[in-house]
Design a protein around this motif. Structure first.
Motif, PDB file in Angstrom:
ATOM      1  N   ARG A  47       1.206  -0.743  -0.368  1.00 34.33           N
ATOM      2  CA  ARG A  47       0.428   0.061  -0.124  1.00 34.33           C
ATOM      3  C   ARG A  47       0.754   1.125  -0.046  1.00 34.33           C
ATOM      4  N   HIS A  48       2.150   0.928   0.985  1.00 35.06           N
ATOM      5  CA  HIS A  48       2.644   2.492   0.875  1.00 35.06           C
ATOM      6  C   HIS A  48       3.427   2.376  -0.240  1.00 35.06           C
ATOM      7  N   ALA A  49       3.625   1.171  -1.460  1.00 31.35           N
ATOM      8  CA  ALA A  49       4.745   1.021  -2.163  1.00 31.35           C
ATOM      9  C   ALA A  49       3.928   2.002  -3.327  1.00 31.35           C
ATOM     10  N   ASN A  50       2.539   1.422  -2.981  1.00 26.64           N
ATOM     11  CA  ASN A  50       1.463   1.870  -4.439  1.00 26.64           C
ATOM     12  C   ASN A  50       1.033   3.312  -3.916  1.00 26.64           C
ATOM     13  N   ARG A  51       0.965   3.889  -2.625  1.00 29.84           N
ATOM     14  CA  ARG A  51       0.821   5.450  -2.433  1.00 29.84           C
ATOM     15  C   ARG A  51       2.224   6.231  -3.119  1.00 29.84           C
ATOM     16  N   GLN A  52       3.154   5.575  -3.006  1.00 33.39           N
ATOM     17  CA  GLN A  52       4.682   7.095  -3.728  1.00 33.39           C
ATOM     18  C   GLN A  52       4.537   6.810  -4.839  1.00 33.39           C
ATOM     19  N   LEU A  53       4.184   5.691  -5.817  1.00 35.31           N
ATOM     20  CA  LEU A  53       4.041   5.382  -7.052  1.00 35.31           C
ATOM     21  C   LEU A  53       3.015   5.832  -7.059  1.00 35.31           C
ATOM     22  N   PHE A  54       1.905   6.472  -6.682  1.00 33.19           N
ATOM     23  CA  PHE A  54       0.414   7.391  -7.321  1.00 33.19           C
ATOM     24  C   PHE A  54       0.630   9.116  -7.199  1.00 33.19           C
TER      25      PHE A  54
END
Length: 87
Positions: free
Chosen positions: A16-23
């Motif tokens: 979830r954190h990685a996806n947020r950073q990617l977003f």
């Protein structure tokens, strides 16, 4: 909480954190892309305006005369030359 469940929770949190950073990165890149496209369009409008003005002046025409020949208002010609309007 057993070890397997705890590992799944940690894994989900990391994803979830990685996806947020990617977003956020993608949003920032999108902003830069949109900003550069807007700047390019503005530059193009300026260049078109300069070309219209140069063309008109080479023929010793006023904006009113040029507008009359094109069937538009003098205000439209003025906006084109200033790069204010695309129409």
């Amino acid at each position: 909480m057993d070890r397997s469940l705890w590992q799944d929770v940690v894994r989900c949190t990391v994803v979830r954190h990685a996806n947020r950073q990617l977003f956020y990165r993608m949003a920032f890149l999108g902003y830069d892309l949109i900003k550069s496209k807007i700047e390019e369009e503005h530059d193009m409008q300026q260049q078109i305006g300069e070309n219209i003005s140069k063309f008109r002046r080479e023929r010793n025409m006023t904006q009113d005369e040029f507008a009359l020949r094109l069937g538009v208002t003098p205000q439209a010609v003025s906006k084109w030359e200033r790069g204010v309007s695309q129409s």
